[in-house]
Structure formats: structure tokens, C-alpha cells
Design an enzyme around this catalytic site. Structure first.
Site, PDB file in Angstrom:
ATOM      1  N   ASP A  15       3.096  -7.610  29.537  1.00 49.68           N
ATOM      2  CA  ASP A  15       2.263  -7.503  28.325  1.00 49.68           C
ATOM      3  C   ASP A  15       1.004  -8.372  28.400  1.00 49.68           C
ATOM      4  O   ASP A  15       0.974  -9.391  29.099  1.00 49.68           O
ATOM      5  CB  ASP A  15       3.059  -7.939  27.096  1.00 49.68           C
ATOM      6  N   ASP A  16       0.000  -7.926  27.602  1.00 51.55           N
ATOM      7  CA  ASP A  16      -1.176  -8.740  27.238  1.00 51.55           C
ATOM      8  C   ASP A  16      -2.172  -8.982  28.353  1.00 51.55           C
ATOM      9  O   ASP A  16      -2.974  -9.912  28.266  1.00 51.55           O
ATOM     10  CB  ASP A  16      -0.745 -10.084  26.638  1.00 51.55           C
TER      11      ASP A  16
ATOM     12  N   HIS B 174      -3.541  -8.983  20.573  1.00 49.53           N
ATOM     13  CA  HIS B 174      -2.149  -9.244  20.227  1.00 49.53           C
ATOM     14  C   HIS B 174      -2.051  -9.661  18.744  1.00 49.53           C
ATOM     15  O   HIS B 174      -1.978 -10.849  18.406  1.00 49.53           O
ATOM     16  CB  HIS B 174      -1.561 -10.339  21.122  1.00 49.53           C
TER      17      HIS B 174
ATOM     18  N   HIS C 278       5.265 -11.198  30.827  1.00 47.17           N
ATOM     19  CA  HIS C 278       3.828 -11.361  30.545  1.00 47.17           C
ATOM     20  C   HIS C 278       3.112 -11.728  31.848  1.00 47.17           C
ATOM     21  O   HIS C 278       3.483 -12.716  32.495  1.00 47.17           O
ATOM     22  CB  HIS C 278       3.596 -12.459  29.500  1.00 47.17           C
TER      23      HIS C 278
END
Length: 556
Positions: free
Chosen positions: A343-344, A399, A490
């Protein structure tokens, strides 16, 4: 003259003596008492020629003496007068020294020769001794290697005599029980058989330990016999017991049990046949169809008391099914799969390292990107993801939890994010992960309108915690993972980068195939639809039924 001076000196030296030795005879000659002169040598010489001759003769003697003296004593200064009597004595002494030196040299030569001869003889003896010792050592080593090889071969032959028929019987029994997928006994027996696949029985049976082989060759062959013997001994510890247990299961199997097992296998075979349409070789699929029909016929016509006939039908059906599945692209319905997700990103510093490790391990993953980061040089990272076989999804523009946003705001965020990601990847966005896992009906509707499935997770790595270490992240992921799970990570976390090799190795050791979320979803029995909330492969049907309420997932 020099000669007269030396003559006078000589006379004076012996003048006090009444007698002196005659130069030729050695007899003593008396001197005249009246005048004290030598009667043999007068004080006067009447003949001047004789005097000259004597003078010349004396000078010649003097020159010769000086020449000898110069040769023997290089330190003597030329031109300096030397007393005749001293020169004569010195010459005699030097002549004696020379003779003694010559005698010493003559005596020393045989001694030196003898010493050299003894030294050479010693060297020859030492060389012979060392050579003999080396040859003897090599001979003993060869004899020992030969004896050891023959002993290993005898032990191997004795064990193989028992193991070979046991192995053949085990394979036959495994074929008969292919439908017993849930049997731990069968699985253990299969493992023992697999461990001995590396033994080359034919080569070891034809090989022999001969005297013509070197010690190294003998030792190598002995090791091969020993290794094979150990493997067989280890297998024989449990194989007879497992075979007996498995035979007992077969013997005690009721027709109802056999029927249920074959029926379950038929379901799997039919599913493989259906899902392989257009994905596997048609010849393999035709053979599977024929085997399915034969197994069904067995079920329909076998007596209610004939369990053995039903059991025998499981082997061919299992083989035909496995061949078709192996010929298909990865299908997570038949294979234990897990999906790694990040993620991100993209992160300029750490995402490339994540991609490098995935490439090294030949493992695909899925990246959920923030729209705000897909610009500049990060665009090339997105392109690299797609080029290297990874899937790309969205986690919105940034986010921020979206479950409380209005429909208009949601639509804008989806559009803006999807535009930059699809432009960079060259593909439409079909996967969406809500930040922090927070969702609502409005968010699901927005995802459905954007033609995207909502991908949650079933394994939380905990790498969002700043105190998490690489080791703790890896242990948590590997221990919590199960077939069909989706793992949340992440790619901007330094500890995650370090943990990734251990995560991959641990998952593969557990027998999991690491795939993208797209591949995982393709393993579902029912197709995934936009707006579906998916936590794992097994939750797809259940999540599709959810249509009301709000929820909050674990921190992402």
C-alpha cells in the site's frame, strides 16, 4: 760487495768457535791458532776474476732468494737489503711450511672425498627411506579404501535386498489409494518414497570395488553406497508400518466410504475439465473426460459389497485430473495460493528495492497506489511494475478514510486517481483498497461505478507500526498466512524491505504459491463482480452478499 758482506757476517757468526762443519762432508775443520783465520777459507783472494765471479754468483743467489722471498711473503718491501743468513733460514722455513701445506692438502683430499661420499650416501638413503614410507602409506591407504568400499557394498546390497520389494509394494499401494488425500499415513508413505527417488539402484548394482581403482575412487564409491544405505534404512523404519496401516484402511473400507471418496474425486475432475476449457491441451482434456465417464460407470454398476473395485477406479481418475491441472495456467482453485499486496506507494527510495527482491525471487505482487505520488520519475516505477508482471490498483488520491465522503467527492477522487494510474500503467484500474479498511455503502457504490472490486486483507503484517522490526513482520506474516489469504504490507517501510526475503521464503516453505490479487480472484468458483468486498479467496461468495452497514477493518 753484498756477497762479501754476507760472507763476513757468516764468519763472524761462527768466529768464536774453534771448529765448524765442512760444507760438503759435515766434518769439523780446525782453525789456525797463530792467526785465527780459517785454513780452508783464506782472508784474501788473489784472483780478482774469481772475486768478480763470486760477487756475480752472490748477486744471483741474492736475486733468487729475494724472488722466492717475494713470492712467499707478499708483504716484504722490494729493494730492502736482507741479511743472507736470515734469508736462507727464512727460505728453508718457508720451504718446510710449503711442504707441510702440500702434505696437509694431500691428506685432506681423500678425507673431503670420503665426507662427500658419506653425505651423498646419506641423501640417497634418506630419499629411499622417504620414498619407501610414502609408497607404503599409499599402499596401506589403498588397501583400507578397498576394504571399506567392499564393506559398504556388502551392507548396501543386504539393505537393498529388503528395501527394493518394499519400495515396489509401497508404490503399488500409493496408486491404489490416490483418492485418500486426507490420509496422513498415505502422505507420510509418499514422502518416504520420494526421498529415495535419488538412489540409482541400477548404477550401484553394476558398480564394483576393484583393485585397479584409486583410493579416491574407492572412497567416493563407498560414500555412495553408504549414503544410499542410510536413506533406505531411514525409510524402512516407517514404511512397513505405514503400508500395514494403509492396507488396514483399504481392507476395512466400506463400500459407502469408497463410494464417497470416488464421488469427491469426480467433482474435482469435472471442475478441472470445465475450468481447463481453452487453457489446456485438448488431448489431455479428452482423456480426462473418458476417465470421468469410466469412474462414474463404476459407481453406478459396482456391487454394494465390492469396495475394492471402487477404490481401484480412483487411481486413473486422479492421474488424469492432475495432468490437466498441471497443463493449465496457475489456478488457485486447485493450488494453495496467497497474494502479497503493498500500500501507499510508489516510494522513490524503497519501492525499487521491493521490486528488485520480487524480481530476484520471481514472485509477483499487487501495488495499491496513491494518486498524488504517481508523477515525475515515479511514473517509470509504475511502468516497471506492470512490465515485471505485477498488478496495480488504487488506494485513492491520498491515504484518507473515505467512508464519510459524499458521492460527488468520492466520484472525483476515484476519477482523478484512476486517470493518473491508468495513464502510467497503460491499463484500467479494477482493484481498489479503501484506506485503513474503512468502508460504507456509498464507498462500495462508488467502487462499483468505477468498475472496481474492493480488496481488503486477511493477514495484517503490522508493518504500519513504527516499532515493528523486519523479523517480527516476517514471523507474523508467515505464521498467519493460509491458502487463499491476502497479505497487507507497505512498500514505503524500510523494515518491510528487509523482511521481504524471509516472508517469501517462509511462504514458499509452507507450500504456498505467491500470486497477484487478479490471479487469486480468478480461482473463485464464481466470477468476482465490481463492488464486491474481498478479504480472501474463500470469502468471495460471503462478501458478495453483504450490502448493508458500515465497517472498519484493521489498520492498513
Amino acid at each position: 760487495m753484498l756477497g762479501l758482506e754476507r760472507r763476513g757476517s757468516y764468519d763472524e757468526t761462527i768466529g768464536a768457535d774453534s771448529e765448524r762443519p765442512d760444507a760438503m762432508t759435515g766434518n769439523r775443520t780446525a782453525r789456525n791458532d797463530d792467526d785465527g783465520r780459517d785454513s780452508a777459507y783464506g782472508d784474501e783472494i788473489d784472483d780478482p776474476t774469481l772475486l768478480d765471479d763470486l760477487s756475480h754468483s752472490d748477486e744471483s743467489v741474492d736475486e733468487a732468494s729475494e724472488s722466492v722471498e717475494g713470492d712467499l711473503h707478499a708483504a716484504a718491501k722490494p729493494g730492502r737489503g736482507v741479511d743472507f743468513s736470515e734469508s736462507s733460514s727464512q727460505s728453508d722455513a718457508e720451504s718446510g711450511v710449503g711442504r707441510r701445506h702440500a702434505d696437509v692438502r694431500r691428506l685432506r683430499t681423500p678425507i673431503v672425498v670420503a665426507v662427500i661420499a658419506l653425505f651423498v650416501a646419506g641423501l640417497v638413503f634418506a630419499g629411499w627411506t622417504v620414498t619407501s614410507s610414502v609408497l607404503a602409506s599409499q599402499r596401506r591407504a589403498h588397501e583400507s579404501a578397498l576394504a571399506g568400499c567392499r564393506a559398504s557394498r556388502r551392507a548396501y546390497t543386504e539393505t537393498a535386498t529388503t528395501f527394493t520389494p518394499t519400495l515396489a509394494a509401497s508404490k503399488t499401494l500409493l496408486d491404489k489409494t490416490k483418492g485418500f488425500d486426507d490420509s496422513e499415513t498415505r502422505e507420510r508413505l509418499q514422502q518416504q518414497v520420494n526421498r529415495t527417488e535419488g538412489i540409482d539402484f541400477v548404477a550401484l548394482a553394476t558398480a564394483d570395488c576393484t583393485d585397479g581403482m584409486s583410493a579416491t575412487e574407492l572412497n567416493d564409491l563407498s560414500d555412495r553406497y553408504g549414503s544410499a544405505d542410510t536413506q533406505m534404512d531411514t525409510a524402512l523404519i516407517s514404511m512397513p508400518y505405514d503400508m500395514q496401516t494403509l492396507r488396514g484402511i483399504l481392507d476395512g473400507l466400506t463400500v459407502r466410504d469408497a463410494h464417497a471418496r470416488l464421488d469427491t474425486l469426480l467433482d474435482k475432475a469435472r471442475t478441472a475439465y470445465t475450468r481447463s476449457d481453452g487453457k489446456a491441451d485438448n488431448t489431455l482434456r479428452a482423456a480426462l473426460k473418458q476417465t470421468i465417464d469410466a469412474a462414474q460407470h463404476t459407481l453406478d454398476t459396482t456391487s454394494t459389497t465390492d469396495a475394492a473395485t471402487i477404490v481401484n477406479a480412483t487411481g486413473p481418475l486422479s492421474d488424469a485430473t492432475d495432468k490437466v491441472i498441471a497443463a493449465m495456467p496457475v489456478d488457485c482453485h486447485f493450488i494453495n495460493c496467497v497474494a502479497l499486496t503493498f500500500d501507499d506507494g510508489p516510494n522513490k527510495q524503497r519501492t525499487p528495492k521491493i521490486l528488485d527482491e520480487l524480481k530476484r525471487a520471481k514472485v509477483p505482487a499487487t501495488f495499491f497506489l496513491q494518486g498524488q505520488f504517481v508523477n515525475g520519475s515515479n511514473v517509470s516505477l509504475v511502468r516497471r511494475m506492470v512490465a515485471e508482471g505485477h498488478s496495480v490498483g488504487s488506494i485513492s488520491w491520498r491515504h484518507t478514510q473515505m467512508h464519510a465522503m459524499s458521492a460527488e467527492q468520492l466520484a472525483k477522487w476515484f476519477k482523478d486517481t484512476d486517470d493518473v494510474i491508468s495513464q502510467a500503467s497503460g491499463k484500467p484500474v479494477t482493484l481498489f483498497r479503501p484506506p485503513d479498511g474503512a468502508w460504507s455503502d456509498a464507498l462500495r457504490a462508488a467502487a462499483r461505478n468505477s468498475n472496481q472490486s474492493m480488496i481488503m486483507w486477511s493477514v495484517d503484517s503490522g508493518d504500519w507500526d513504527g516499532k515493528a522490526t523486519a523479523s517480527s513482520i516476517a514471523k507474523r506474516v508467515v505464521s498467519d498466512a493460509y491458502a487463499g489469504s491476502i497479505i497487507a504490507l507497505h512498500d514505503g517501510n524500510a523494515a518491510t524491505v528487509k523482511a521481504l526475503p524471509e516472508i517469501i521464503a517462509g511462504l514458499e516453505k509452507k507450500g504456498y504459491r505467491i500470486v497477484t490479487v487478479d490471479t487469486l480472484l480468478a480461482g473463485a468458483m464464481q466470477p468476482v463482480e465490481p463492488g464486491d468486498m474481498i478479504y480472501s479467496l474463500g470469502s468471495i461468495d460471503a462478501m458478495r452478499k453483504s450490502s448493508q452497514g458500515t465497517g472498519t477493518g484493521v489498520a492498513s
